[in-house]
Write a protein that holds these residues in place. Structure first.
Motif, PDB file in Angstrom:
ATOM      1  N   TYR A  47       0.790  -1.232   0.000  1.00 26.50           N
ATOM      2  CA  TYR A  47       0.000   0.000   0.000  1.00 26.50           C
ATOM      3  C   TYR A  47       0.820   1.280   0.000  1.00 26.50           C
ATOM      4  CZ  TYR A  47      -3.957  -2.977   0.294  1.00 26.50           C
ATOM      5  OH  TYR A  47      -4.896  -3.929  -0.014  1.00 26.50           O
ATOM      6  N   PHE A  48       2.020   1.240   0.519  1.00 27.72           N
ATOM      7  CA  PHE A  48       2.817   2.460   0.532  1.00 27.72           C
ATOM      8  C   PHE A  48       3.840   2.493  -0.594  1.00 27.72           C
ATOM      9  CE2 PHE A  48       1.727   2.151   5.209  1.00 27.72           C
ATOM     10  CZ  PHE A  48       0.682   3.048   5.107  1.00 27.72           C
ATOM     11  N   GLN A  49       4.262   1.312  -1.059  1.00 28.20           N
ATOM     12  CA  GLN A  49       5.199   1.264  -2.181  1.00 28.20           C
ATOM     13  C   GLN A  49       4.527   0.840  -3.473  1.00 28.20           C
ATOM     14  OE1 GLN A  49       8.987  -0.581  -1.417  1.00 28.20           O
ATOM     15  NE2 GLN A  49       9.006   0.108   0.695  1.00 28.20           N
ATOM     16  N   GLY A  50       3.262   0.438  -3.410  1.00 32.09           N
ATOM     17  CA  GLY A  50       2.487   0.149  -4.612  1.00 32.09           C
ATOM     18  C   GLY A  50       2.779  -1.179  -5.285  1.00 32.09           C
ATOM     19  N   LEU A  51       3.381  -2.123  -4.574  1.00 28.72           N
ATOM     20  CA  LEU A  51       3.651  -3.423  -5.160  1.00 28.72           C
ATOM     21  C   LEU A  51       2.380  -4.263  -5.198  1.00 28.72           C
ATOM     22  CD1 LEU A  51       6.557  -2.491  -4.561  1.00 28.72           C
ATOM     23  CD2 LEU A  51       7.078  -4.811  -3.851  1.00 28.72           C
ATOM     24  N   SER A  52       2.277  -5.111  -6.216  1.00 27.11           N
ATOM     25  CA  SER A  52       1.158  -6.047  -6.282  1.00 27.11           C
ATOM     26  C   SER A  52       1.396  -7.160  -5.269  1.00 27.11           C
ATOM     27  CB  SER A  52       1.048  -6.651  -7.684  1.00 27.11           C
ATOM     28  OG  SER A  52       2.148  -7.506  -7.935  1.00 27.11           O
ATOM     29  N   TYR A  53       0.360  -7.923  -4.989  1.00 18.93           N
ATOM     30  CA  TYR A  53       0.512  -9.021  -4.045  1.00 18.93           C
ATOM     31  C   TYR A  53       1.577  -9.997  -4.522  1.00 18.93           C
ATOM     32  CZ  TYR A  53      -3.779  -7.640  -1.552  1.00 18.93           C
ATOM     33  OH  TYR A  53      -4.717  -6.971  -0.817  1.00 18.93           O
ATOM     34  N   SER A  54       1.596 -10.287  -5.811  1.00 14.85           N
ATOM     35  CA  SER A  54       2.610 -11.217  -6.328  1.00 14.85           C
ATOM     36  C   SER A  54       4.010 -10.620  -6.238  1.00 14.85           C
ATOM     37  CB  SER A  54       2.288 -11.657  -7.756  1.00 14.85           C
ATOM     38  OG  SER A  54       2.109 -10.563  -8.597  1.00 14.85           O
ATOM     39  N   GLU A  55       4.147  -9.324  -6.415  1.00 17.62           N
ATOM     40  CA  GLU A  55       5.447  -8.669  -6.251  1.00 17.62           C
ATOM     41  C   GLU A  55       5.894  -8.705  -4.794  1.00 17.62           C
ATOM     42  OE1 GLU A  55       5.441  -5.360  -9.835  1.00 17.62           O
ATOM     43  OE2 GLU A  55       4.311  -4.929  -7.993  1.00 17.62           O
ATOM     44  N   VAL A  56       4.952  -8.528  -3.872  1.00 20.52           N
ATOM     45  CA  VAL A  56       5.273  -8.627  -2.442  1.00 20.52           C
ATOM     46  C   VAL A  56       5.746 -10.049  -2.142  1.00 20.52           C
ATOM     47  CG1 VAL A  56       4.341  -8.562  -0.089  1.00 20.52           C
ATOM     48  CG2 VAL A  56       3.668  -6.803  -1.744  1.00 20.52           C
ATOM     49  N   SER A  57       5.048 -11.025  -2.690  1.00 17.92           N
ATOM     50  CA  SER A  57       5.400 -12.424  -2.490  1.00 17.92           C
ATOM     51  C   SER A  57       6.834 -12.706  -2.907  1.00 17.92           C
ATOM     52  CB  SER A  57       4.432 -13.309  -3.282  1.00 17.92           C
ATOM     53  OG  SER A  57       4.832 -14.644  -3.276  1.00 17.92           O
ATOM     54  N   VAL A  58       7.220 -12.236  -4.074  1.00 20.93           N
ATOM     55  CA  VAL A  58       8.578 -12.436  -4.568  1.00 20.93           C
ATOM     56  C   VAL A  58       9.572 -11.681  -3.701  1.00 20.93           C
ATOM     57  CG1 VAL A  58      10.140 -11.948  -6.501  1.00 20.93           C
ATOM     58  CG2 VAL A  58       7.862 -12.894  -6.940  1.00 20.93           C
ATOM     59  N   ARG A  59       9.259 -10.446  -3.354  1.00 21.72           N
ATOM     60  CA  ARG A  59      10.172  -9.602  -2.584  1.00 21.72           C
ATOM     61  C   ARG A  59      10.508 -10.209  -1.220  1.00 21.72           C
ATOM     62  NH1 ARG A  59      10.947  -3.779  -2.038  1.00 21.72           N
ATOM     63  NH2 ARG A  59      10.607  -3.704  -4.280  1.00 21.72           N
ATOM     64  N   ILE A  60       9.488 -10.758  -0.537  1.00 22.27           N
ATOM     65  CA  ILE A  60       9.736 -11.276   0.812  1.00 22.27           C
ATOM     66  C   ILE A  60       9.969 -12.783   0.830  1.00 22.27           C
ATOM     67  CG2 ILE A  60       8.466  -9.386   1.894  1.00 22.27           C
ATOM     68  CD1 ILE A  60       6.208 -11.382   2.490  1.00 22.27           C
ATOM     69  N   GLY A  61       9.820 -13.435  -0.315  1.00 23.09           N
ATOM     70  CA  GLY A  61      10.094 -14.867  -0.392  1.00 23.09           C
ATOM     71  C   GLY A  61       9.067 -15.745   0.295  1.00 23.09           C
ATOM     72  N   ARG A  62       7.813 -15.331   0.264  1.00 24.02           N
ATOM     73  CA  ARG A  62       6.720 -16.103   0.861  1.00 24.02           C
ATOM     74  C   ARG A  62       5.726 -16.486  -0.236  1.00 24.02           C
ATOM     75  NH1 ARG A  62       7.473 -17.405   6.310  1.00 24.02           N
ATOM     76  NH2 ARG A  62       8.546 -15.677   7.294  1.00 24.02           N
ATOM     77  N   PRO A  63       4.988 -17.577  -0.038  1.00 26.58           N
ATOM     78  CA  PRO A  63       3.985 -17.963  -1.032  1.00 26.58           C
ATOM     79  C   PRO A  63       2.912 -16.879  -1.204  1.00 26.58           C
ATOM     80  CG  PRO A  63       4.353 -19.746   0.525  1.00 26.58           C
ATOM     81  CD  PRO A  63       5.074 -18.540   1.053  1.00 26.58           C
ATOM     82  N   LEU A  64       2.387 -16.762  -2.411  1.00 21.35           N
ATOM     83  CA  LEU A  64       1.375 -15.754  -2.716  1.00 21.35           C
ATOM     84  C   LEU A  64       0.165 -15.885  -1.798  1.00 21.35           C
ATOM     85  CD1 LEU A  64       0.313 -13.433  -4.432  1.00 21.35           C
ATOM     86  CD2 LEU A  64      -0.447 -15.133  -6.120  1.00 21.35           C
ATOM     87  N   GLY A  65      -0.293 -17.101  -1.549  1.00 21.41           N
ATOM     88  CA  GLY A  65      -1.450 -17.305  -0.673  1.00 21.41           C
ATOM     89  C   GLY A  65      -1.199 -16.791   0.732  1.00 21.41           C
ATOM     90  N   THR A  66      -0.002 -16.971   1.223  1.00 17.62           N
ATOM     91  CA  THR A  66       0.367 -16.478   2.554  1.00 17.62           C
ATOM     92  C   THR A  66       0.334 -14.956   2.583  1.00 17.62           C
ATOM     93  OG1 THR A  66       1.751 -18.418   2.941  1.00 17.62           O
ATOM     94  CG2 THR A  66       2.182 -16.471   4.314  1.00 17.62           C
ATOM     95  N   VAL A  67       0.863 -14.343   1.535  1.00 16.54           N
ATOM     96  CA  VAL A  67       0.866 -12.875   1.447  1.00 16.54           C
ATOM     97  C   VAL A  67      -0.568 -12.350   1.408  1.00 16.54           C
ATOM     98  CG1 VAL A  67       1.442 -10.917  -0.052  1.00 16.54           C
ATOM     99  CG2 VAL A  67       3.146 -12.687   0.414  1.00 16.54           C
ATOM    100  N   LYS A  68      -1.414 -12.965   0.594  1.00 15.24           N
ATOM    101  CA  LYS A  68      -2.811 -12.517   0.500  1.00 15.24           C
ATOM    102  C   LYS A  68      -3.518 -12.641   1.844  1.00 15.24           C
ATOM    103  CE  LYS A  68      -3.717 -13.543  -4.364  1.00 15.24           C
ATOM    104  NZ  LYS A  68      -4.521 -14.371  -5.264  1.00 15.24           N
ATOM    105  N   THR A  69      -3.322 -13.763   2.512  1.00 14.77           N
ATOM    106  CA  THR A  69      -3.953 -13.979   3.815  1.00 14.77           C
ATOM    107  C   THR A  69      -3.438 -12.983   4.846  1.00 14.77           C
ATOM    108  OG1 THR A  69      -4.269 -16.330   3.344  1.00 14.77           O
ATOM    109  CG2 THR A  69      -4.298 -15.674   5.668  1.00 14.77           C
ATOM    110  N   THR A  70      -2.146 -12.753   4.838  1.00 17.61           N
ATOM    111  CA  THR A  70      -1.536 -11.805   5.782  1.00 17.61           C
ATOM    112  C   THR A  70      -2.082 -10.401   5.560  1.00 17.61           C
ATOM    113  OG1 THR A  70       0.483 -13.123   5.914  1.00 17.61           O
ATOM    114  CG2 THR A  70       0.648 -10.803   6.561  1.00 17.61           C
ATOM    115  N   ILE A  71      -2.150  -9.977   4.308  1.00 15.08           N
ATOM    116  CA  ILE A  71      -2.644  -8.631   4.005  1.00 15.08           C
ATOM    117  C   ILE A  71      -4.119  -8.518   4.363  1.00 15.08           C
ATOM    118  CG2 ILE A  71      -3.131  -6.995   2.145  1.00 15.08           C
ATOM    119  CD1 ILE A  71      -0.430  -7.830   0.906  1.00 15.08           C
ATOM    120  N   ARG A  72      -4.906  -9.517   4.026  1.00 11.83           N
ATOM    121  CA  ARG A  72      -6.336  -9.478   4.325  1.00 11.83           C
ATOM    122  C   ARG A  72      -6.567  -9.378   5.833  1.00 11.83           C
ATOM    123  NH1 ARG A  72      -7.853 -14.268   2.078  1.00 11.83           N
ATOM    124  NH2 ARG A  72      -7.075 -13.572   0.081  1.00 11.83           N
TER     125      ARG A  72
END
Length: 67
Positions: free
Chosen positions: A20-45
């Motif tokens: 939200y502050f750097q404008g990355l997509s969920y998939s970009e966040v996933s790659v950046r932090i090295g976590r699965p996309l589903g985990t990132v989505k759940t964490t953000i939600r």
């Protein structure tokens, strides 16, 4: 908002900041932090639900102080 962000876990705060502050997509966040996309989505939600609740409580507290 900063008070509510500070109450998140470091991992949750990082996801929110990247999305939200750097404008990355969920998939970009996933790659950046090295976590699965589903985990990132759940964490953000879950973090957004927490933020909504936290901000609502703060708003109500400020309203009580103003009356």
């Amino acid at each position: 908002m900063q008070n509510c962000l500070a109450k998140l876990t470091p991992a949750a705060r990082e996801c929110i900041e990247l999305a939200y502050f750097q404008g990355l997509s969920y998939s970009e966040v996933s790659v950046r932090i090295g976590r699965p996309l589903g985990t990132v989505k759940t964490t953000i939600r879950a973090s957004l639900r927490f933020m909504r609740s936290c901000l609502s409580k703060q708003t109500k507290a400020w309203a009580r102080l103003g009356n």
